[in-house]
Design an enzyme around this catalytic site. Sequence first.
Site: not given
Length: 349
Positions: A18, A45, A111, A140, A167, A171, A256
């Site tokens: 990613g 995959r 978090r 972020c 932003q 994101g 951002h």
Amino acid sequence: MTKPIPANPVVAVAGATGAVGREFLNVLHQLDFPASEVRALASARSAGKELPFEGCGQVPAGNLVVQEMTPESFQGVDIALFSAGASVSKALREAVVEAGAVMIDNSSAFRMDEDVPLVVPEVNPEDVAWNPGVIANPNCSTIQMVVALKPLDEVSPIKRVVVSTYQAASGAGAAAMDELYDQTKDFLEGTSEEDLTVNAFQHRIAFNCIPHIDVFLDDGSTKEEWKMIAETKKIMHRDSLEVAATCVRVPVLRCHGESINVEFEGPVSVEEARAALEGAPGVVVMDDPAENLYPMPGLLAHTTPVYVGRIRQDASVEHGIAFWDVADQIRKGAALNAVQIALLLVPSE
């Protein structure tokens, strides 16, 4: 139970294919992280794909072969950098911790868990000491704000923060960045509104601003705005800190921007605020209005600091300062912050 982290740890990158996973690999190289091994993990995959890696520590430059990520993947791993989504992090937490590794998780999964530290190294590095095998990487937009708030809070305690975010598409992931590219091209070529492809956002992002990030809550705020409020209080150990946030998606690729107004308990001059920010780790002051110098998201992609400009008095409150900050969402807002946390775990010489 986690084991002591060695001086040359084995690092696993979970979600390596990613956008943030690839940035993990870039940052590991650029910081020359002292790894003895780097494992690239992803879904079935992606297994067998090769990812270019410029090397770090004892790991030479070359291609990393992606391995399918399973609970067994973390045997022998010391630090696992996760950016594979909250559901994957939750599913694999036990396997990572039982293997003796520390998970540094970029998702929202843990978090706000009371037993999991939420860490920005420039702000609360001491919190890594009480990790239960998991350390959370903040949102972020929260990260870049608190990096700038911390040095100001040391001048005079902060009472209230009002932030409006601008932003970037990044994101929402790599597909969202592609949508911004493709949609802009289609719009300029005259594609009608109803024929534009809208998948990543609630509305067209090309030539538009969308005041809607994540889901709406019962009080009319969005979950993204709630995250900024709750995470800032946790990171700064200040339940009494008042934070108001409005989060907006804008047609920018990676960085951002944030407009921030801070109210202090005591007087803080512009000069004091500037000096504090100039001396703060991870902050670069870019502020010379006479020369049209201020941080701009379109020009700061792939950079590592939090840039601050437009520092000025906020005359609407008794002790107020206003400023603007910009940071690369994929780097400091995700990958860089996580690798900096990992460096805190490595024993110093």
